[in-house]
Design an enzyme around this catalytic site. Structure first.
Site, PDB file in Angstrom:
ATOM      1  N   SER A 286       0.816  -1.212   0.000  1.00  0.00           N
ATOM      2  CA  SER A 286       0.000   0.000   0.000  1.00  0.00           C
ATOM      3  C   SER A 286       0.855   1.271   0.000  1.00  0.00           C
ATOM      4  CB  SER A 286      -0.948  -0.046   1.204  1.00  0.00           C
ATOM      5  OG  SER A 286      -1.900   0.979   1.154  1.00  0.00           O
ATOM      6  N   ASP A 297       9.648   5.107 -10.699  1.00  0.00           N
ATOM      7  CA  ASP A 297       9.153   5.681 -11.950  1.00  0.00           C
ATOM      8  C   ASP A 297       9.850   6.987 -12.310  1.00  0.00           C
ATOM      9  OD1 ASP A 297       7.489   3.576 -12.303  1.00  0.00           O
ATOM     10  OD2 ASP A 297       5.616   4.684 -12.081  1.00  0.00           O
ATOM     11  N   LYS A 311      -0.719  -4.371  -2.915  1.00  0.00           N
ATOM     12  CA  LYS A 311      -2.013  -3.881  -2.399  1.00  0.00           C
ATOM     13  C   LYS A 311      -2.188  -2.448  -2.888  1.00  0.00           C
ATOM     14  CE  LYS A 311      -4.759  -2.987   1.736  1.00  0.00           C
ATOM     15  NZ  LYS A 311      -5.126  -1.611   1.322  1.00  0.00           N
TER      16      LYS A 311
END
Length: 534
Positions: A286, A297, A311
């Protein structure tokens, strides 16, 4: 599912129909609602025996949510109190960390400056009475109910202290106790800091920023998110923003009934150019995955370890009148490159969902998943990263299993090592503290002896863990490290435990030090696309 539970799966009180708009009552959903409300009415009014409807309703709600995704959940009123405390970052109590050993509540540590420490309680005290209640034999989950309470209220505690013949009696005034989310922060090497975050609560960024500055704003940082199951979104966004420039997208959400939303760095981060390694494992989930995904990224840091849990569902918590709550999934998280963090699942199959995680983790370690996952490109260098759920590290390492044996596992599962450390420190804590006044002295000067290991194996045998010479030989050094780490924790706090374990047992930590120590050769190339991809 039990037939009765399935029958009232969506049960609600009949009176709720009065609040349903007329147009909605004519819809299919309203007809189903009325059907289920009637079942409740007939069950409560006509069933042959008197029925306690409260647990049946709770079971129905749980059954309903069990047919959905793996993370929508019902949270009972009592459990909600603990959940709220973990997010708030504090609770009211006496300020002790405890363990349960042979039906006895044993103080592991006292919170520095907390109420228990102020009156003279200390580690290894055995709590035998709380007010008028005999504390021996309490269930672990029940202990906080009696130790915690409103700030300013008093509680009487009787303890047995090894070496002291009489019981000690303490009158303690409860106070606000912080729940720290940063377990450890220290300089791992010259110019390289280490910060471990165990969850994302309301105080996480306050703690993290203070720790970073206390380390002197190091040029390299190991951000350890292993075992971090997530928490508050705003804290994850703020942590990612600590390393990114203003306007950088950190995470976005999309769902059927909520508008698409992007969360961006609101200002330039405090550490825009420092070398960074993020540690992940299969229990990182999460909010941890949001931070790691944004770093990956944006090519901001190297992710090291094992594939994360996956998750990436956004829950909206709806509080119910009795203090319970329903946590409903309303959207999915996407990393800045567009990757879906949530791994695939089949609705209602929670067991399969968790079993698949184990299979997927094994496959990832063998590096065989790449051909079956969608690919994306990072936003600065254009290198390839993989989707399919979770965050796949840039450097994947196998689990740290060196030294593990069935014998060692038996000692751990039965709590033998922890119990032994408590009893050993009953006799030696004061002398160790006098000999090693600071962790650095302890780390350099103390090493558990072979004689101490022999006493541990004998203690294990007395607790029905038979001595296994082969298993002992395999795990000798692991056991030695565990004893030292636990002793360090008792003497110097939780951070000392990780300082010992990381330096001796963690291959991910060692790899992070190598990457940060020679960034141009070990770190920077991992964040650049191959020449043919540019």
């Amino acid at each position: 599912m039990h037939p009765m539970r399935r029958l009232i799966l969506f049960t609600l009180f009949p009176t709720l129909l009065l609040a349903t708009p007329l147009a909605a009552q004519n819809s299919d959903a309203a007809r189903e609602f009325q059907k289920l409300a009637r079942v409740y009415h007939y069950l409560s009014g006509l069933y042959v025996d008197e029925v306690d409807m409260a647990p049946i309703v709770e079971g129905a709600i749980e059954g309903m949510l069990g047919e959905l995704d793996p993370h929508s959940a019902y949270i009972g009123a009592e459990e909600m109190q603990g959940v709220q405390e973990s997010f708030d970052g504090e609770f009211s109590g006496i300020g002790v960390e405890f363990n349960l050993l042979r039906d006895t509540v044993v103080v592991v540590n006292t919170v520095s400056g907390g109420p228990a420490e102020r009156v003279g309680m200390r580690a290894n005290d055995r709590i035998v009475r709380i007010d008028t209640l005999d504390a021996v034999g309490l269930e672990r989950a029940d202990v906080p109910k009696y130790l915690r309470g409103k700030s300013g209220t008093k509680v009487a505690i009787d303890v047995v202290r090894p070496g002291t013949p009489e019981r000690l009696h303490f009158e303690i005034t409860r106070d606000r106790i912080p729940l720290n989310t940063v377990d450890a922060s220290y300089l791992a090497a010259e110019g390289i800091g280490y910060i471990r975050v165990n969850r994302f609560g309301r105080t996480t960024m306050e703690e993290f920023t203070a720790a970073f500055r206390d380390l002197g704003s190091p040029q390299g940082l190991i951000l350890d998110l292993r075992g971090n199951g997530g928490g508050l979104l705003d804290q994850a966004v703020e942590m990612a923003g600590f390393f990114l420039p203003q306007g950088a997208v950190i995470v976005s959400t999309e769902g059927r009934a909520v508008p698409p939303t992007s969360f961006t760095a609101q200002s330039d981060g405090e550490d825009l150019r420092g070398r960074l390694v993020v540690l992940l494992d299969e229990s990182s989930a999460s909010a941890s995955e949001i931070v790691a995904g944004a770093m990956q990224d944006w090519d901001r840091g190297v992710v090291v370890g094992r594939p994360s849990f996956g998750k990436g569902l956004v829950q909206r918590q709806v509080e119910l009148p009795d203090g319970s709550a329903v946590r409903l999934t309303v959207a999915r998280y996407h990393t800045p490159s567009g990757r879906v963090i949530q791994r695939p699942y089949e609705k209602g199959d929670r067991r399969g969902y968790y079993l698949d995680h184990l299979r997927r983790y094994d496959d990832a370690v063998r590096d065989s998943l790449d051909a079956h996952t969608p690919t994306y490109t990072t936003l600065r260098s254009g290198r390839t990263v993989h989707g399919g759920g979770g965050i796949r590290p840039d450097v994947i390492l196998p689990p740290d299993t060196t030294g593990y044996s069935d014998y060692y596992a038996g000692l751990i599962r039965r709590g033998v090592i922890y119990e032994f450390v408590n009893e050993w420190l009953d006799r030696t804590r004061d002398s160790l503290a006098a000999r090693y006044p600071a962790f650095e002295d302890f780390d350099k000067g103390f090493e558990p002896s072979d004689e101490l290991l022999g006493r541990l194996t004998a203690f294990g045998a007395s607790r029905s863990v038979a001595y296994d010479p082969e298993g002992f030989a395999t795990s000798r050094e692991l056991m030695r490290t565990q004893l030292k780490a636990l002793a360090g924790q008792r003497l110097f706090g939780t951070g000392a435990f990780y300082r010992v374990i990381n330096s001796r047992l963690s291959t991910a930590y060692a790899r992070a030090l190598t990457i940060l120590g020679d960034w141009d050769r070990e770190g920077r190339p991992l964040l650049e696309a191959p020449a043919g991809n540019k």
